[in-house]
Write a protein that holds these residues in place. Structure first.
Motif, short mmCIF file in Angstrom:
data_model
loop_
_atom_site.label_atom_id
_atom_site.label_comp_id
_atom_site.label_asym_id
_atom_site.label_seq_id
_atom_site.Cartn_x
_atom_site.Cartn_y
_atom_site.Cartn_z
N LEU A 13 43.10 42.35 41.97
CA LEU A 13 43.25 41.76 43.31
C LEU A 13 43.98 42.71 44.26
N ASP A 14 44.87 43.50 43.71
CA ASP A 14 45.66 44.43 44.52
C ASP A 14 44.79 45.51 45.16
N THR A 15 43.54 45.67 44.68
CA THR A 15 42.64 46.68 45.24
C THR A 15 41.91 46.18 46.48
N ILE A 16 41.98 44.88 46.76
CA ILE A 16 41.26 44.32 47.91
C ILE A 16 41.94 44.74 49.21
N GLU A 17 41.14 45.28 50.11
CA GLU A 17 41.68 45.73 51.39
C GLU A 17 41.53 44.62 52.42
N THR A 18 42.63 44.00 52.74
CA THR A 18 42.64 42.92 53.73
C THR A 18 44.07 42.74 54.20
N GLU A 19 44.27 41.84 55.15
CA GLU A 19 45.63 41.59 55.63
C GLU A 19 46.48 40.97 54.54
N ARG A 20 47.74 41.40 54.47
CA ARG A 20 48.65 40.93 53.44
C ARG A 20 49.89 40.32 54.06
N LYS A 21 50.33 39.28 53.42
CA LYS A 21 51.59 38.66 53.81
C LYS A 21 52.51 38.75 52.60
N THR A 45 42.69 32.87 58.07
CA THR A 45 43.12 32.75 59.46
C THR A 45 42.12 33.33 60.45
N ASP A 46 41.16 34.11 59.96
CA ASP A 46 40.19 34.74 60.87
C ASP A 46 38.79 34.61 60.27
N LYS A 47 38.01 33.66 60.79
CA LYS A 47 36.69 33.39 60.22
C LYS A 47 35.73 34.56 60.44
N THR A 48 36.02 35.43 61.39
CA THR A 48 35.12 36.56 61.64
C THR A 48 35.12 37.54 60.47
N LYS A 49 36.10 37.43 59.58
CA LYS A 49 36.12 38.31 58.41
C LYS A 49 35.04 37.93 57.39
N ASP A 50 34.44 36.78 57.60
CA ASP A 50 33.44 36.29 56.66
C ASP A 50 32.13 37.03 56.87
N ALA A 51 32.11 38.32 56.65
CA ALA A 51 30.92 39.12 56.83
C ALA A 51 30.41 39.58 55.46
N GLY A 52 29.39 40.45 55.47
CA GLY A 52 28.81 40.92 54.22
C GLY A 52 29.82 41.61 53.32
N SER A 53 30.83 42.24 53.90
CA SER A 53 31.83 42.92 53.10
C SER A 53 32.58 41.96 52.18
N ASN A 54 32.59 40.68 52.55
CA ASN A 54 33.31 39.71 51.73
C ASN A 54 32.54 39.30 50.48
N VAL A 55 31.28 39.72 50.38
CA VAL A 55 30.56 39.53 49.12
C VAL A 55 31.27 40.32 48.03
N LYS A 56 31.65 41.54 48.36
CA LYS A 56 32.39 42.38 47.39
C LYS A 56 33.71 41.72 47.03
N SER A 57 34.43 41.20 48.02
CA SER A 57 35.69 40.52 47.75
C SER A 57 35.46 39.27 46.92
N GLY A 58 34.34 38.59 47.16
CA GLY A 58 34.02 37.39 46.39
C GLY A 58 33.82 37.71 44.92
N ILE A 59 33.10 38.79 44.64
CA ILE A 59 32.87 39.20 43.25
C ILE A 59 34.18 39.63 42.60
N THR A 61 37.29 38.71 43.40
CA THR A 61 38.18 37.56 43.14
C THR A 61 37.64 36.70 42.00
N ALA A 62 36.32 36.56 41.91
CA ALA A 62 35.73 35.75 40.84
C ALA A 62 35.99 36.38 39.48
N GLU A 63 35.92 37.70 39.40
CA GLU A 63 36.22 38.37 38.13
C GLU A 63 37.71 38.26 37.80
#
Length: 308
Positions: A13-21, A45-59, A61-63
């Protein structure tokens, strides 16, 4: 045996590039709980991030949800899941959702290997019999609100970890949809466990499920995809033939109706729905002890064609 599923999932999960809190929790007068919680904002917090790049994030996170035991892929409009070893740990101890949180009076649902560290659900974790007391823990959180310090403190207290990473996403997002559908094999294990079959006798599991269109009815259609379109194969060391007819969704009296009809008939309460419906459309059990194959259920093309 030490599979280090929490540490492996944390690092993935630490490899995912996104905003962090980053939430630093310090012990106070009434608590000695302290540690660091990193929250990855995957489109909460930002629905515009829901683009094709999030398919990779989905896989990814699922793993991570399987403790990095399972492998997830997407091909030809279907999600494929392979769990080559320790399937009970990957599915029921790690991936199964069910750790509930309140964030500003809204419910968030947790999954992932941090559940095991927290012993949630206790009976299931104890029945499977694999435990971890990790320094690092990994949690997936379906939520419309980003976790706050109070939530972070509760997670640290429950897991007893010093570092926790949380992948936070909405259930109506690309990441959310992939994670729900990636539980296709877990759904089969949930059914076997409910029927009191010893899932530790399972050697491996695999399955696939069609991906419905992401729209405002995704809560209903994602359930339809699993109930009427999931195809799961589980290898076990010794099978109880008497369970065969009960392990697929077709054994439920609610079978045949779209989930959009099933849900309101239960008063909008998941816990009042017949649990037999929460099973894959088709399950194949391969008994490695006698080399026999048992098949339950079938794919319902009529319903699947309407949601694909």
């Amino acid at each position: 045996m030490n599979l280090e599923v929490n540490e492996k999932a944390y690092n993935l999960l630490d490899t995912i590039e996104t905003e962090r809190k980053v939430i630093n929790v310090e012990g106070g007068e009434n608590s000695n709980v302290s540690g660091e919680v990193i929250v990855l904002d995957i489109g909460v917090t930002d629905k515009t991030k829901d683009a094709g790049s999030n398919v990779k994030s989905g896989i990814t996170t699922a793993e991570a949800a399987t403790g990095c035991i399972g492998k997830i892929s997407i091909k030809d409009g279907k999600i494929y899941v392979s769990i080559p070893e320790y399937p009970s740990i990957a599915t029921l101890s790690c991936q199964m959702a069910g750790w509930r949180f309140k964030i500003n009076n809204e419910i968030a649902i947790g999954s992932g290997p941090a559940k095991m560290a927290a012993r949630v659900p206790k009976e299931t974790i104890e029945r499977i019999g694999y435990f971890e007391n990790p320094k690092k823990a990994a949690l997936l959180l379906e939520t419309n609100i980003m976790p706050n310090e109070e939530t972070a403190r509760k997670i640290l207290e429950k897991t007893k970890a010093k570092k926790v990473i949380i992948a936070a996403f909405r259930d109506d997002s690309v990441v959310g949809l992939i994670n729900v559908l990636a539980r296709v094999v877990e759904m089969g294990f949930y059914r076997l466990d409910y029927l009191k079959f010893d899932t530790n006798r399972a050697v491996s599991g695999e399955g696939f499920v069609p991906i419905p269109k992401l729209n405002t009815e995704i809560m209903y259609t994602s359930n339809d995809a699993l109930i009427y379109g999931a195809d799961v194969t589980i290898n076990v060391n010794g099978w109880d033939e008497n369970l065969t007819d009960k392990i697929s969704s077709s054994s439920s009296p609610a079978y045949g109706k779209p989930f959009k009809d099933i849900f309101p008939e239960a008063g909008g309460d998941f816990y009042k729905i017949d649990l037999g419906i929460f099973a894959p459309a088709k399950i194949t059990i391969i008994d490695t002890k006698n080399n026999k194959q048992y098949v339950s259920g079938h794919i319902n093309d009529d319903i699947i064609n309407k949601i694909s």
